[in-house]
Design a protein around this motif. Structure first.
Motif, PDB file in Angstrom:
ATOM      1  N   UNK A   1      14.171  84.563  46.094  1.00 12.24           N
ATOM      2  CA  UNK A   1      13.548  85.594  46.916  1.00 12.24           C
ATOM      3  C   UNK A   1      13.813  86.936  46.233  1.00 12.24           C
ATOM      4  N   UNK A   2      13.373  88.017  46.845  1.00 12.28           N
ATOM      5  CA  UNK A   2      13.532  89.310  46.181  1.00 12.28           C
ATOM      6  C   UNK A   2      15.008  89.646  45.967  1.00 12.28           C
ATOM      7  N   UNK A   3      15.844  89.293  46.921  1.00 13.80           N
ATOM      8  CA  UNK A   3      17.270  89.594  46.804  1.00 13.80           C
ATOM      9  C   UNK A   3      17.899  88.825  45.648  1.00 13.80           C
ATOM     10  N   UNK A   4      17.526  87.547  45.495  1.00 12.06           N
ATOM     11  CA  UNK A   4      18.064  86.739  44.402  1.00 12.06           C
ATOM     12  C   UNK A   4      17.622  87.290  43.054  1.00 12.06           C
ATOM     13  N   UNK A   5      16.360  87.718  42.975  1.00 14.54           N
ATOM     14  CA  UNK A   5      15.857  88.285  41.729  1.00 14.54           C
ATOM     15  C   UNK A   5      16.568  89.592  41.397  1.00 14.54           C
ATOM     16  N   UNK A   6      16.734  90.438  42.390  1.00 13.38           N
ATOM     17  CA  UNK A   6      17.437  91.708  42.171  1.00 13.38           C
ATOM     18  C   UNK A   6      18.879  91.466  41.723  1.00 13.38           C
ATOM     19  N   UNK A   7      19.537  90.486  42.343  1.00 11.35           N
ATOM     20  CA  UNK A   7      20.923  90.170  41.988  1.00 11.35           C
ATOM     21  C   UNK A   7      21.007  89.641  40.558  1.00 11.35           C
ATOM     22  N   UNK A   8      20.033  88.815  40.176  1.00  7.58           N
ATOM     23  CA  UNK A   8      19.981  88.285  38.817  1.00  7.58           C
ATOM     24  C   UNK A   8      19.843  89.419  37.808  1.00  7.58           C
ATOM     25  N   UNK A   9      18.936  90.339  38.080  1.00  5.56           N
ATOM     26  CA  UNK A   9      18.698  91.452  37.169  1.00  5.56           C
ATOM     27  C   UNK A   9      19.913  92.382  37.087  1.00  5.56           C
ATOM     28  N   UNK A  10      20.579  92.562  38.212  1.00  4.11           N
ATOM     29  CA  UNK A  10      21.713  93.480  38.257  1.00  4.11           C
ATOM     30  C   UNK A  10      22.948  92.922  37.559  1.00  4.11           C
ATOM     31  N   UNK A  11      23.210  91.630  37.757  1.00  3.99           N
ATOM     32  CA  UNK A  11      24.455  91.046  37.265  1.00  3.99           C
ATOM     33  C   UNK A  11      24.306  90.307  35.937  1.00  3.99           C
ATOM     34  N   UNK A  12      23.090  89.860  35.626  1.00  4.48           N
ATOM     35  CA  UNK A  12      22.894  89.060  34.426  1.00  4.48           C
ATOM     36  C   UNK A  12      23.232  87.597  34.611  1.00  4.48           C
ATOM     37  N   UNK A  13      23.638  87.209  35.816  1.00  2.00           N
ATOM     38  CA  UNK A  13      23.911  85.807  36.137  1.00  2.00           C
ATOM     39  C   UNK A  13      22.756  85.278  36.981  1.00  2.00           C
ATOM     40  N   UNK A  14      22.096  84.233  36.509  1.00  6.12           N
ATOM     41  CA  UNK A  14      20.901  83.733  37.190  1.00  6.12           C
ATOM     42  C   UNK A  14      21.270  83.229  38.583  1.00  6.12           C
ATOM     43  N   UNK A  15      20.584  83.775  39.574  1.00  2.03           N
ATOM     44  CA  UNK A  15      20.886  83.517  40.982  1.00  2.03           C
ATOM     45  C   UNK A  15      19.621  83.083  41.702  1.00  2.03           C
ATOM     46  N   UNK A  16      19.757  82.125  42.588  1.00  2.00           N
ATOM     47  CA  UNK A  16      18.624  81.586  43.329  1.00  2.00           C
ATOM     48  C   UNK A  16      18.857  81.759  44.830  1.00  2.00           C
ATOM     49  N   UNK A  17      17.816  81.428  45.599  1.00  2.00           N
ATOM     50  CA  UNK A  17      17.978  81.298  47.048  1.00  2.00           C
ATOM     51  C   UNK A  17      18.015  79.813  47.352  1.00  2.00           C
ATOM     52  N   UNK A  18      19.135  79.356  47.911  1.00  2.00           N
ATOM     53  CA  UNK A  18      19.287  77.950  48.267  1.00  2.00           C
ATOM     54  C   UNK A  18      18.565  77.676  49.585  1.00  2.00           C
ATOM     55  N   UNK A  19      17.547  76.825  49.533  1.00  2.00           N
ATOM     56  CA  UNK A  19      16.791  76.511  50.752  1.00  2.00           C
ATOM     57  C   UNK A  19      17.598  75.643  51.705  1.00  2.00           C
ATOM     58  N   UNK A  20      18.530  74.828  51.169  1.00  2.00           N
ATOM     59  CA  UNK A  20      19.333  73.978  52.034  1.00  2.00           C
ATOM     60  C   UNK A  20      20.468  74.756  52.698  1.00  2.00           C
ATOM     61  N   UNK A  21      21.082  75.692  51.948  1.00  2.00           N
ATOM     62  CA  UNK A  21      22.197  76.470  52.485  1.00  2.00           C
ATOM     63  C   UNK A  21      21.732  77.796  53.108  1.00  2.00           C
ATOM     64  N   UNK A  22      20.481  78.142  52.839  1.00  2.00           N
ATOM     65  CA  UNK A  22      19.878  79.374  53.363  1.00  2.00           C
ATOM     66  C   UNK A  22      20.703  80.610  52.989  1.00  2.00           C
ATOM     67  N   UNK A  23      21.038  80.691  51.708  1.00  2.00           N
ATOM     68  CA  UNK A  23      21.782  81.845  51.206  1.00  2.00           C
ATOM     69  C   UNK A  23      21.570  81.966  49.702  1.00  2.00           C
ATOM     70  N   UNK A  24      21.997  83.093  49.148  1.00  2.00           N
ATOM     71  CA  UNK A  24      21.947  83.241  47.703  1.00  2.00           C
ATOM     72  C   UNK A  24      22.943  82.280  47.045  1.00  2.00           C
ATOM     73  N   UNK A  25      22.566  81.791  45.883  1.00  2.00           N
ATOM     74  CA  UNK A  25      23.401  80.836  45.154  1.00  2.00           C
ATOM     75  C   UNK A  25      23.323  81.172  43.672  1.00  2.00           C
ATOM     76  N   UNK A  26      24.455  81.589  43.107  1.00  2.00           N
ATOM     77  CA  UNK A  26      24.517  81.878  41.680  1.00  2.00           C
ATOM     78  C   UNK A  26      24.880  80.609  40.940  1.00  2.00           C
ATOM     79  N   UNK A  27      24.062  80.241  39.964  1.00  2.00           N
ATOM     80  CA  UNK A  27      24.315  79.016  39.198  1.00  2.00           C
ATOM     81  C   UNK A  27      25.703  79.084  38.566  1.00  2.00           C
ATOM     82  N   UNK A  28      26.496  78.052  38.811  1.00  2.00           N
ATOM     83  CA  UNK A  28      27.829  77.963  38.246  1.00  2.00           C
ATOM     84  C   UNK A  28      28.915  78.602  39.086  1.00  2.00           C
TER      85      UNK A  28
END
Length: 208
Positions: free
Chosen positions: A39-66
């Protein structure tokens, strides 16, 4: 980490209810590593931190890979598709991407044949810091630039001789030795195949 230049405002999140597919590709090999959703928040977080982050549909929250395994995806670039509803993320994988332990979530299917050069380059980078007693690469690098350069010269001569005097198998063997030692030489100078590729592309385009 330098900030990646990408305009998140161009992504059409509304088309699919706030989420867009994010295809993750290895910057080293070109292999598709996984598919996630942002989602937009996950994309913004990815761009800001450099760590690829997704929105977990099962957990309904942001999820940074690793975040639990440590096998992170280091952002290199992001591109938007023509319909503005899918992003292509190029990343550097720190360890296996899939929770099953495989390099890709699509299994250990062979990638593009030339992609192995990127994999080999990564192996050389790892072995550069290994114990010289356990690694030929570490021993060679430990002897200094002159020795590494000399080895490339020797392999170049042997490749040329095989091309004129021996069969295809011999030529392929010598050419493999030459390419390997050339990669070690580039590593010793802090350069990569990507640098060579950019130089060749520049020549092709008439820029150099």
């Amino acid at each position: 980490m330098s900030r990646i230049e990408f305009d998140a405002g161009q992504v059409d999140f509304a088309k699919s209810g706030g989420l867009v597919p994010a295809i993750v590709q290895s910057v080293q090999t070109g292999e598709v590593l996984m598919l996630g959703y942002m989602n937009r928040e996950a994309l913004d977080h990815t761009l800001k931190t450099g760590s690829v982050t997704f929105f977990s549909r099962s957990k309904e929250r942001l999820w940074t890979k690793g975040e639990t395994s440590g096998h992170t995806l280091e952002l290199v670039s992001i591109a938007l598709d023509c319909d503005r509803d899918t992003v292509l993320v190029q990343a550097r994988a720190n360890g296996p991407t899939c929770h099953t332990g495989t390099r890709s979530c699509f299994g250990e299917t062979p990638g593009p044949e030339l992609a192995f050069f990127g994999e080999l380059e990564a192996v050389i980078a790892q072995r550069a810091d290994a114990n010289p007693d356990d690694s030929y690469t570490a021993r060679l690098l430990g002897k200094g630039m002159l020795k590494v350069a000399q080895k490339v010269g020797e392999e170049g001569v042997e490749t040329a001789l095989a091309a004129t005097n021996e069969d295809d198998d011999a030529l392929l063997g010598e050419a493999s030795d030459l390419v390997f030692h050339l990669l070690v030489l580039l590593r010793a100078r802090g350069l990569t195949l990507a640098d060579v590729s950019r130089t060749l592309q520049g020549r092709h385009r008439g820029q150099t």
